[in-house]
Design a protein around this motif. Structure first.
Motif, PDB file in Angstrom:
ATOM      1  N   VAL A  93       0.837  -1.145   0.017  1.00 29.72           N
ATOM      2  CA  VAL A  93       0.190   0.114  -0.091  1.00 29.72           C
ATOM      3  C   VAL A  93       0.995   1.258   0.140  1.00 29.72           C
ATOM      4  O   VAL A  93       1.753   1.173   0.821  1.00 29.72           O
ATOM      5  N   TYR A  94       0.630   2.258  -0.945  1.00 34.14           N
ATOM      6  CA  TYR A  94       1.398   3.535  -1.073  1.00 34.14           C
ATOM      7  C   TYR A  94       0.802   4.463  -0.531  1.00 34.14           C
ATOM      8  O   TYR A  94      -0.407   4.841  -0.936  1.00 34.14           O
ATOM      9  N   TYR A  95       1.359   5.261   0.186  1.00 38.25           N
ATOM     10  CA  TYR A  95       0.812   6.507   0.935  1.00 38.25           C
ATOM     11  C   TYR A  95       1.604   7.703   0.506  1.00 38.25           C
ATOM     12  O   TYR A  95       2.661   7.945   0.552  1.00 38.25           O
ATOM     13  N   GLY A 115      -2.477  10.181   3.439  1.00 37.56           N
ATOM     14  CA  GLY A 115      -3.451   9.951   2.801  1.00 37.56           C
ATOM     15  C   GLY A 115      -4.039   8.523   3.258  1.00 37.56           C
ATOM     16  O   GLY A 115      -3.284   7.843   4.028  1.00 37.56           O
ATOM     17  N   GLN A 116      -4.935   7.927   2.433  1.00 36.80           N
ATOM     18  CA  GLN A 116      -5.640   6.695   3.059  1.00 36.80           C
ATOM     19  C   GLN A 116      -4.719   5.480   2.502  1.00 36.80           C
ATOM     20  O   GLN A 116      -5.038   4.297   2.693  1.00 36.80           O
ATOM     21  N   GLY A 117      -4.072   5.877   1.480  1.00 33.19           N
ATOM     22  CA  GLY A 117      -3.186   4.625   0.684  1.00 33.19           C
ATOM     23  C   GLY A 117      -3.905   4.207  -0.501  1.00 33.19           C
ATOM     24  O   GLY A 117      -5.120   4.250  -0.852  1.00 33.19           O
ATOM     25  N   THR A 118      -3.136   3.662  -1.587  1.00 33.03           N
ATOM     26  CA  THR A 118      -3.549   3.272  -2.614  1.00 33.03           C
ATOM     27  C   THR A 118      -2.871   1.581  -2.779  1.00 33.03           C
ATOM     28  O   THR A 118      -1.406   1.639  -2.584  1.00 33.03           O
ATOM     29  N   GLN A 119      -3.487   0.677  -3.231  1.00 29.78           N
ATOM     30  CA  GLN A 119      -2.765  -0.738  -3.314  1.00 29.78           C
ATOM     31  C   GLN A 119      -2.190  -0.639  -4.704  1.00 29.78           C
ATOM     32  O   GLN A 119      -2.658  -0.319  -5.656  1.00 29.78           O
ATOM     33  N   VAL A 120      -0.754  -1.146  -4.546  1.00 33.11           N
ATOM     34  CA  VAL A 120      -0.025  -1.568  -5.740  1.00 33.11           C
ATOM     35  C   VAL A 120       0.284  -3.049  -5.513  1.00 33.11           C
ATOM     36  O   VAL A 120       0.943  -3.412  -4.647  1.00 33.11           O
ATOM     37  N   THR A 121      -0.202  -3.766  -6.540  1.00 30.06           N
ATOM     38  CA  THR A 121       0.465  -5.140  -6.790  1.00 30.06           C
ATOM     39  C   THR A 121       1.091  -5.721  -8.179  1.00 30.06           C
ATOM     40  O   THR A 121       0.406  -5.176  -9.064  1.00 30.06           O
ATOM     41  N   VAL A 122       2.112  -6.268  -7.992  1.00 25.25           N
ATOM     42  CA  VAL A 122       3.001  -6.427  -9.093  1.00 25.25           C
ATOM     43  C   VAL A 122       3.137  -7.979  -8.957  1.00 25.25           C
ATOM     44  O   VAL A 122       3.648  -8.545  -8.235  1.00 25.25           O
ATOM     45  N   SER A 123       2.488  -8.626 -10.321  1.00 28.58           N
ATOM     46  CA  SER A 123       2.478  -9.781 -10.483  1.00 28.58           C
ATOM     47  C   SER A 123       3.792 -10.219 -11.132  1.00 28.58           C
ATOM     48  O   SER A 123       4.326  -9.518 -12.211  1.00 28.58           O
ATOM     49  N   SER A 124       4.086 -11.660 -10.865  1.00 30.59           N
ATOM     50  CA  SER A 124       5.195 -12.179 -11.510  1.00 30.59           C
ATOM     51  C   SER A 124       5.099 -12.844 -12.954  1.00 30.59           C
ATOM     52  O   SER A 124       3.853 -13.097 -13.105  1.00 30.59           O
TER      53      SER A 124
END
Length: 124
Positions: A93-95, A115-124
């Motif tokens: 989660v990026y803030y 901030g409330q944060g934003t999710q970053v998901t990196v798939s392999s």
């Protein structure tokens, strides 16, 4: 106190890019130092980058140099984090956060608004 809202997170494949945005409320955005942090499950919040009020000075965690870039547009009350060559270990989660001083920019306690944060998901 400034209010911050992040956007731009999502799912991306390894090697891809994302640009996060953080928009602030209020008319005094330009006086704040802005920072980006992230927090992965089970880990402490980690400093990524910061930028001074004018955008003339930027600061990065050593591990982010060359892949991440911070910038700001004071006319839009927005700070950005461009992230390139993303890896699965960047998943978190990026803030964004605002501070009134550039002293101790790498420390979470320096920042008074988050901030409330934003999710970053990196798939392999």
């Amino acid at each position: 106190q400034v209010q911050l809202v992040e956007s731009g997170g999502g799912l991306v494949q390894a090697g891809g890019s994302l640009r996060l945005s953080c928009t602030a409320s209020g008319r005094t955005f330009s006086v704040y130092v802005m920072g980006w942090f992230r927090q992965a499950p089970g880990k402490e919040r980690e400093f990524l980058a910061a930028i001074n009020w004018s955008g003339g000075s930027t600061y990065y965690a050593d591990s982010m140099k060359g892949r991440f870039a911070i910038s700001r547009d004071n006319a839009k009350n927005t700070v950005y984090l461009q992230m390139n060559s993303l890896k699965p270990e960047d998943t978190a989660v990026y803030y964004c956060a605002a501070a009134r001083t550039d002293w101790g920019l790498r420390k979470t306690e320096t920042y008074h608004s988050w901030g409330q944060g934003t999710q970053v998901t990196v798939s392999s």
